[in-house]
Design a protein around this motif. Structure first.
Motif, mmCIF file in Angstrom:
data_model
loop_
_atom_site.group_PDB
_atom_site.id
_atom_site.type_symbol
_atom_site.label_atom_id
_atom_site.label_comp_id
_atom_site.label_asym_id
_atom_site.label_seq_id
_atom_site.Cartn_x
_atom_site.Cartn_y
_atom_site.Cartn_z
ATOM 1 N N GLU A 317 36.855 -50.532 -20.138
ATOM 2 C CA GLU A 317 36.611 -51.530 -19.099
ATOM 3 C C GLU A 317 36.995 -52.934 -19.592
ATOM 4 O O GLU A 317 37.679 -53.693 -18.889
ATOM 5 C CB GLU A 317 35.120 -51.465 -18.762
ATOM 6 N N ALA A 320 40.774 -53.299 -19.832
ATOM 7 C CA ALA A 320 41.406 -53.528 -18.522
ATOM 8 C C ALA A 320 41.252 -54.988 -18.111
ATOM 9 O O ALA A 320 42.154 -55.583 -17.518
ATOM 10 C CB ALA A 320 40.795 -52.607 -17.471
ATOM 11 N N GLY A 323 43.670 -56.950 -20.615
ATOM 12 C CA GLY A 323 45.087 -56.669 -20.363
ATOM 13 C C GLY A 323 45.959 -56.887 -21.582
ATOM 14 O O GLY A 323 46.828 -57.757 -21.595
ATOM 15 N N ASP A 339 45.164 -41.595 -18.970
ATOM 16 C CA ASP A 339 45.278 -41.938 -17.547
ATOM 17 C C ASP A 339 44.202 -42.910 -17.076
ATOM 18 O O ASP A 339 44.249 -43.397 -15.955
ATOM 19 C CB ASP A 339 45.289 -40.671 -16.695
ATOM 20 N N LYS A 342 44.154 -49.088 -17.895
ATOM 21 C CA LYS A 342 44.658 -50.061 -16.919
ATOM 22 C C LYS A 342 45.146 -51.297 -17.665
ATOM 23 O O LYS A 342 44.549 -51.698 -18.659
ATOM 24 C CB LYS A 342 43.529 -50.486 -15.960
ATOM 25 N N ASN A 343 46.211 -51.901 -17.181
ATOM 26 C CA ASN A 343 46.635 -53.210 -17.673
ATOM 27 C C ASN A 343 46.948 -53.243 -19.173
ATOM 28 O O ASN A 343 46.321 -53.989 -19.930
ATOM 29 C CB ASN A 343 45.569 -54.280 -17.373
ATOM 30 N N LYS A 375 48.760 -57.332 -16.365
ATOM 31 C CA LYS A 375 48.160 -56.969 -15.072
ATOM 32 C C LYS A 375 49.203 -56.948 -13.957
ATOM 33 O O LYS A 375 49.019 -56.294 -12.935
ATOM 34 C CB LYS A 375 47.067 -57.981 -14.694
ATOM 35 N N GLN B 117 51.753 -48.280 -12.499
ATOM 36 C CA GLN B 117 50.394 -48.609 -12.063
ATOM 37 C C GLN B 117 50.505 -49.600 -10.911
ATOM 38 O O GLN B 117 51.263 -50.576 -10.998
ATOM 39 C CB GLN B 117 49.670 -49.254 -13.256
ATOM 40 N N ASP B 120 46.589 -54.215 -8.996
ATOM 41 C CA ASP B 120 45.253 -53.901 -8.489
ATOM 42 C C ASP B 120 44.895 -54.669 -7.213
ATOM 43 O O ASP B 120 44.386 -54.097 -6.258
ATOM 44 C CB ASP B 120 44.236 -54.227 -9.592
ATOM 45 N N ASN B 150 43.985 -51.672 -4.823
ATOM 46 C CA ASN B 150 42.554 -51.614 -4.503
ATOM 47 C C ASN B 150 42.127 -52.702 -3.530
ATOM 48 O O ASN B 150 41.227 -52.501 -2.721
ATOM 49 C CB ASN B 150 41.727 -51.733 -5.781
#
Lengths: 431, 431
Positions: A317, A320, A323, A339, A342-343, A375, B117, B120, B150
């Motif tokens: 978390e 992400a 980044g 998977d 993120k970022n 990001k 990706q 977001d 999102n």
């Protein structure tokens, strides 16, 4: 070691916040002067700057082709093979990315196409400094080569009486680059954007550089119509997420390999194991002593943070949110967690995947978004050397059917002439 | 009519040169103030600006969801069907563009992946002005929807006592957008980049706007880490290449449909037929008189150029040099010449393919690079709503094989710690 849950919100935020990067007040004005000078005096401006800043006397700007051709004979077999191997892997991975045009008849008689065109002329900047950077040539040069760009210019600074390192020339040769300019800094960026007697004008410039180079790229991309640059620049970064199964020596080595890039490098470790972090700290102290660039690495490590978090989920978390440019996963179940990432610019999975593998030779590109741009910005890829455009071909019947959408929309938007361009065709030339 | 071969070089250059676009001295300072104000006061800043600039008394910023849901009942069936048809075509063409991850084992034990990706959180700006622009919502909203972002925020200005046109709301609803902000200009761009009580912070903002909006996008993308924007903005442009087989009424209608966009629109016709150009001139005069936006179109036509060239090949060459946003080919052999096109944002092939087809409904995107950026920038496409990143997973044996490339390159670049991160793994944790 920092303990995430014991920090107040401000201290937590500080860990995830990058230092403000400011070019400094004088940089913009200085670069504007340099751009003006190149615009007015062309090659002459570059030669004067080489004298002034790089103590260079030569009035040569372009490397003769036979020096490029002969470069491989000045390399050790070991280094030549290393460049060959890295080239092959990077090329194979980027060949995968060659774009495929697409076509669809969206309704009868209305054919739409998505097509790709290589950017015609590209410039690759390779900074100088303490060492040659053949890997930087490969990462950008392979893309330019695969795109089929008509013109590829490589520029790199040369100091005093030195010449360009043969590893740079050989890497360029592998990538089919034969225009190599011995000139660096904001001046040669301006030369590539504007064109001079020796430096062909290009459409897009790639590559990292110091504050002057970055400022020149920014200013020129805003002022020269059609001229573009690769991505925003920022200090290099790594974030390592590791659990108690990870090897502390490996993690320490990864943190240090980022730290040696520069005193402004950003280095973060997140782990759910206190014992592991303690061991990493000891390993860092031990390994740091052995490095030739220990001073630089030590400065970067002073800004680094080794953070104990409540869980690996929490680490993902925070990653992400931050980044990172590079994300290393040294986790028992690293593969199954990929998977969830993120970022991140590039992800290194498992104990035997150090960042330096991607920096040099695995096949992925090492030009990556930093400073939180992971990001929104992509890692450098083949599409950065192409542009996408569309084509449509419509039959008379197709246009007639489509007019049921076009005419009411044009009317709603108050654009008569848009409607008329359709109506006149369906009425055989009458308005 | 201008005759290319009779113009001196300066006059030729003038035809292909865009007017300098400058924001004006006061714009940057004003926008910096607006950004500061939004940073400090959030929603309150937006409401104050709505009062000041748009004469708006309401303190509502977000459209309630039931107004969005109910919008379709306020539309004529004709306009609703038009939006449905345009949506279906645009969606079908952009679905083609969904990215497919790629994977390659570049050498045994070295697996590299290219992954995608969705960005977001994205913001879509739809300018106000004389008419609602539902097509602008569709072109951007379909991409956001297909990407699976999102958070999607739509912002558009509302004046005085007005409310957002139901065509805008219905187009947004089709695209699954439920956060609609009634606020415009630089203020709402800042709100999207920074976040306020009512406006979610987004990672990337898309959409055209006036000089203040453009300046806000530029300044914020340079100062907010990770925040990105779509592409440089500029006046809209069309270039028509036509031969003596083309219909002069169609060509005139296409030129005018560009001209009505704004007084700064750029309009060019290149033809190898003098008789044809003369007929187009007469058609322009005839059609212009009928347009509701005749005044705007007339101003744009004053800056336009209808140019006689020696051949259609020459026209293609000049078009590549100019790099038009829209390129219309009204040629007997238009289809066979498409692959010769260089540097155009979107190409319209044949007599029955007017620009307005692409502006609204054929399926292609109407957000295109202008001002010469079609040499380097892509037409808006689904990838603008995604980012590409890489992943690598290496086995111990793979790393051992790869070390033959990594170690000599790290040594050549003087980066010990990079080498050490590999060596320590192959030596079982010993440096």
């Amino acid at each position: 070691m920092l303990v995430w849950d014991q920090l107040d919100q401000q201290a937590q935020q500080a860990i995830l916040t990058r230092p403000a990067v400011s070019a400094g007040a004088g940089v913009q004005a200085a670069v504007e002067d340099i751009i003006d000078s190149v615009r007015q005096k062309g090659d002459q401006a570059l030669l004067e700057m080489a004298k002034q800043f790089d103590n260079r006397q030569s009035d040569r700007l372009r490397v003769p082709e036979d020096e490029i051709t002969q470069s491989e004979f000045q390399l050790s077999n070991e280094l030549k093979s290393a460049i060959d191997q890295a080239y092959n892997n990077v090329r194979a991975f980027h060949e995968l990315q060659l774009p495929v045009p697409k076509q669809l008849e969206t309704q009868p008689g209305v054919v739409c196409e998505l097509k790709y065109q290589a950017i015609d002329a590209v410039g690759i900047y390779v900074p100088g400094g303490s060492a040659p950077l053949p890997s930087s040539v490969l990462m950008q040069g392979v893309c330019a080569q695969l795109s089929g760009a008509n013109t590829v210019v490589l520029a790199t600074p040369v100091k005093g009486e030195e010449s360009i390192h043969p590893a740079i020339l050989y890497a360029a040769k592998k990538c089919g680059i034969n225009i190599i300019i011995e000139s660096g800094g904001a001046g040669v960026i301006a030369a590539m954007a504007l064109g001079t007697e020796s430096v062909p004008k290009v459409d897009k410039v790639f590559g990292p550089g110091n504050a002057y180079v970055t400022m020149a790229k920014q200013l020129l991309s805003q002022s020269v119509p059609g001229f573009a640059i690769d991505m925003p620049a920022g200090p290099s970064e790594v974030l390592v997420i590791a659990d108690e199964n990870a090897n502390p020596a490996f993690a320490a080595a990864d943190l240090l390999s980022q730290a040696e890039h520069g005193a402004d490098s950003q280095v973060l470790l997140l782990s759910d194991s206190e014992a592991f972090i303690t061991e990493v700290e000891a390993e860092i102290a031990r390994q740091l002593a052995e490095l030739s660039r220990a001073e630089i690495a030590k400065q970067a490590m002073n800004n680094s943070a080794l953070v104990l978090v409540e869980s690996i989920d929490k680490a993902f978390e925070l990653s992400a949110e931050y980044g990172p440019e590079h994300l290393i996963l040294q986790l028992r179940d690293a593969q199954s967690r990929v998977d969830l990432v993120k970022n991140a610019g590039s992800v290194f999975v498992g104990d035997y995947t150090p960042e330096s593998a991607g920096d040099y030779a695995s096949g992925t590109n090492h030009v990556l978004p930093t400073y939180g741009y992971s990001k929104t910005y992509s890692s450098l890829n083949l599409m950065d050397f192409f542009r996408t455009y569309t084509v449509q071909s419509i039959t008379k019947q197709g246009l007639s059917d489509l007019s049921k959408a076009i005419l009411p929309l044009a009317e709603a938007e108050g654009l008569d002439a848009h409607a008329n361009a359709v109506a006149i065709r369906l009425n055989g030339g009458k308005q």
